[in-house]
Design an enzyme around this catalytic site. Structure first.
Site, PDB file in Angstrom:
ATOM      1  N   ALA A  83       0.844  -1.198   0.000  1.00 30.10           N
ATOM      2  CA  ALA A  83       0.000   0.000   0.000  1.00 30.10           C
ATOM      3  C   ALA A  83       0.877   1.245   0.000  1.00 30.10           C
ATOM      4  O   ALA A  83       1.391   1.658   1.049  1.00 30.10           O
ATOM      5  CB  ALA A  83      -0.927  -0.019   1.219  1.00 30.10           C
ATOM      6  N   ARG A 106     -11.734 -14.726 -40.511  1.00 25.61           N
ATOM      7  CA  ARG A 106     -12.811 -13.796 -40.828  1.00 25.61           C
ATOM      8  C   ARG A 106     -12.695 -13.318 -42.273  1.00 25.61           C
ATOM      9  O   ARG A 106     -11.595 -13.006 -42.741  1.00 25.61           O
ATOM     10  CB  ARG A 106     -12.714 -12.603 -39.881  1.00 25.61           C
ATOM     11  CG  ARG A 106     -13.722 -11.497 -40.146  1.00 25.61           C
ATOM     12  CD  ARG A 106     -15.057 -11.808 -39.521  1.00 25.61           C
ATOM     13  NE  ARG A 106     -15.975 -10.680 -39.635  1.00 25.61           N
ATOM     14  CZ  ARG A 106     -17.233 -10.700 -39.280  1.00 25.61           C
ATOM     15  NH1 ARG A 106     -17.752 -11.812 -38.776  1.00 25.61           N
ATOM     16  NH2 ARG A 106     -18.003  -9.648 -39.407  1.00 25.61           N
ATOM     17  N   GLN A 152      12.615  -3.987 -10.031  1.00 26.09           N
ATOM     18  CA  GLN A 152      12.027  -5.305 -10.294  1.00 26.09           C
ATOM     19  C   GLN A 152      10.536  -5.178 -10.575  1.00 26.09           C
ATOM     20  O   GLN A 152      10.014  -5.859 -11.467  1.00 26.09           O
ATOM     21  CB  GLN A 152      12.260  -6.259  -9.118  1.00 26.09           C
ATOM     22  CG  GLN A 152      11.547  -7.600  -9.307  1.00 26.09           C
ATOM     23  CD  GLN A 152      12.164  -8.734  -8.530  1.00 26.09           C
ATOM     24  OE1 GLN A 152      13.363  -8.998  -8.637  1.00 26.09           O
ATOM     25  NE2 GLN A 152      11.358  -9.437  -7.741  1.00 26.09           N
ATOM     26  N   GLU A 153       9.843  -4.311  -9.837  1.00 22.65           N
ATOM     27  CA  GLU A 153       8.418  -4.106 -10.093  1.00 22.65           C
ATOM     28  C   GLU A 153       8.199  -3.635 -11.535  1.00 22.65           C
ATOM     29  O   GLU A 153       7.287  -4.101 -12.219  1.00 22.65           O
ATOM     30  CB  GLU A 153       7.849  -3.086  -9.115  1.00 22.65           C
ATOM     31  CG  GLU A 153       6.374  -2.782  -9.354  1.00 22.65           C
ATOM     32  CD  GLU A 153       5.789  -1.776  -8.376  1.00 22.65           C
ATOM     33  OE1 GLU A 153       4.676  -1.286  -8.638  1.00 22.65           O
ATOM     34  OE2 GLU A 153       6.442  -1.478  -7.351  1.00 22.65           O
ATOM     35  N   THR A 204       0.058   4.075  -2.691  1.00 20.29           N
ATOM     36  CA  THR A 204      -0.748   5.172  -3.223  1.00 20.29           C
ATOM     37  C   THR A 204      -1.848   5.592  -2.255  1.00 20.29           C
ATOM     38  O   THR A 204      -2.481   4.758  -1.608  1.00 20.29           O
ATOM     39  CB  THR A 204      -1.384   4.764  -4.561  1.00 20.29           C
ATOM     40  OG1 THR A 204      -0.351   4.351  -5.449  1.00 20.29           O
ATOM     41  CG2 THR A 204      -2.140   5.919  -5.183  1.00 20.29           C
TER      42      THR A 204
END
Length: 383
Positions: free
Chosen positions: A129, A274, A247-248, A131
């Site tokens: 947590a 299609r 890393q994130e 933000t």
């Protein structure tokens, strides 16, 4: 006929076995439930237990803490297969690649042995947590306070846009322990969600990622042991965040590139089946040229991503490199999927088509983990 891209340079036989296991798990446990999870705004809690049972949680956490003992490459394989399956509901990237690594890097030995095995088994779901309602990318501006009171911290504040917020059993919370110290006043404290004073708000109604339990969290005089502080002193949170954010951002790049490849595969299949004006849509020059561009984008993105993963595995991926990876891949996947939607015509705007869901899901990639504009600012500092 799917895209023919070379196998990633960092791949091994062991990783390909993991890929098969991951793909099988996604097809069995995730794909059939997409519509229901989107309606519920959350996955089934039992999914976490099932993933723990087959060994897909905490893949890169040491075995002594219950993890898989692998590397980021193991995580990347799992995230790629999730993206290719079309699922965006299961918050495993946050649980595995972010929360578990904050604990592994900064929690005390006692807390690591308490929390990480539970996360690896699916008994405990992790969230982070950062933000707040009034602060996005500006982490120095957070208002959530943690005040030391004897052997505890008392936390007050609110967080929003928290992935895994509904199911989370453990939340790593960015707080201000010294509100007058700017970045040096930020600390990270782990909060178990059965603690009095912690409460969950609503699960947010998003444009995409419909099945992901993104929630508001509230902290009203939440008392947690001082031992839950990550690091050996207050004020280390901002540095810890800066060390883990590469890393994130690489994780976001991994899912972006896998999503790009999946979108091109879907569109190739659709345009060859299609027909319009008596012939396959693929036979029109505009279609072929657009897909030629998309295939090239996929190949370039994959090559760049593989280079970044190799650097990260060697401990050489810096903040600027990770920012480049996130910026480039998320901008490209948004462009390519938008072009793919156009080739689907009206069906590309129908929610039951995977390409439409992908289009809505991917838009957030240019925002979370640091916006594209923040990535440019970070990159520019090294020029």
């Amino acid at each position: 006929m799917p895209l023919k891209l070379p196998k990633s340079s960092w791949s091994t036989t062991e990783l390909e076995d993991l890929r098969e296991l991951s793909r099988s798990f996604m097809q069995k446990e995730l794909v059939p439930h997409q519509e229901r999870w989107a309606a519920d705004k959350k996955v089934d809690r039992e999914l976490w237990n099932k993933a723990g049972e087959v060994g897909l949680l905490c893949l890169s956490i040491p075995e002594e803490y219950g993890g898989g003992g692998g590397t980021f490459a193991h995580e990347a394989v799992l995230y790629e297969e999730q993206a290719r399956s079309g699922d965006s509901a299961w918050g495993v990237t946050v649980h595995n690649g972010i929360v578990a690594h904050y604990l592994s890097a900064y929690a005390s030995e006692e807390k690591k042995r308490e929390w990480l095995p539970k996360m690896a088994g699916g008994e405990m779901v992790g969230a982070i947590a950062m933000t707040e309602p009034g602060t996005g990318s500006d982490l120095q501006g957070i208002k959530t306070r943690a005040v030391r009171d004897g052997d505890h911290y008392v936390i007050n504040g609110a967080k929003t846009f928290i992935t895994n917020g509904f199911h989370a059993d453990l939340v790593v919370v960015a707080v201000k322990t010294d509100p007058d110290a700017g970045a040096q006043g930020v600390s990270l404290i782990a909060v178990e969600t059965d603690t009095p004073g912690f409460r969950r708000g609503r699960v947010l109604d998003k444009v995409g990622l419909k099945g992901q339990d993104t929630a508001e969290l509230f902290f009203d005089d939440v008392r947690v042991p001082a031992a839950n502080l990550l690091g050996d002193a207050e004020g280390q949170g901002f540095i810890q965040l800066m060390l883990q954010l590469p890393q994130e951002r690489l994780i976001i790049a991994v899912t972006a590139v896998a999503g790009l490849e999946a979108a091109v595969d879907l569109t190739l299949e659709y345009t060859k089946e299609r027909t319009a004006f008596g012939r396959p849509i693929f036979s029109f020059q505009n279609t072929k040229f657009k897909l030629a561009e998309a295939a090239t984008e996929a190949a370039v993105a994959r090559a760049f991503l593989d280079q970044c993963i190799e650097r990260h595995l060697k401990g050489e991926l810096d903040v600027q490199g990770a920012a480049m990876a996130k910026l480039w891949t998320t901008e490209r996947v948004n462009k390519v999927i938008d072009d793919c939607v156009q080739l689907f015509g009206g069906y590309g705007y129908m929610s039951e088509y995977p390409i439409a869901r992908a289009w809505a899901d991917v838009r957030i990639s240019r925002i979370f983990g640091g916006t594209s504009e923040i990535m440019k600012e970070i990159i520019s500092r090294s020029l």
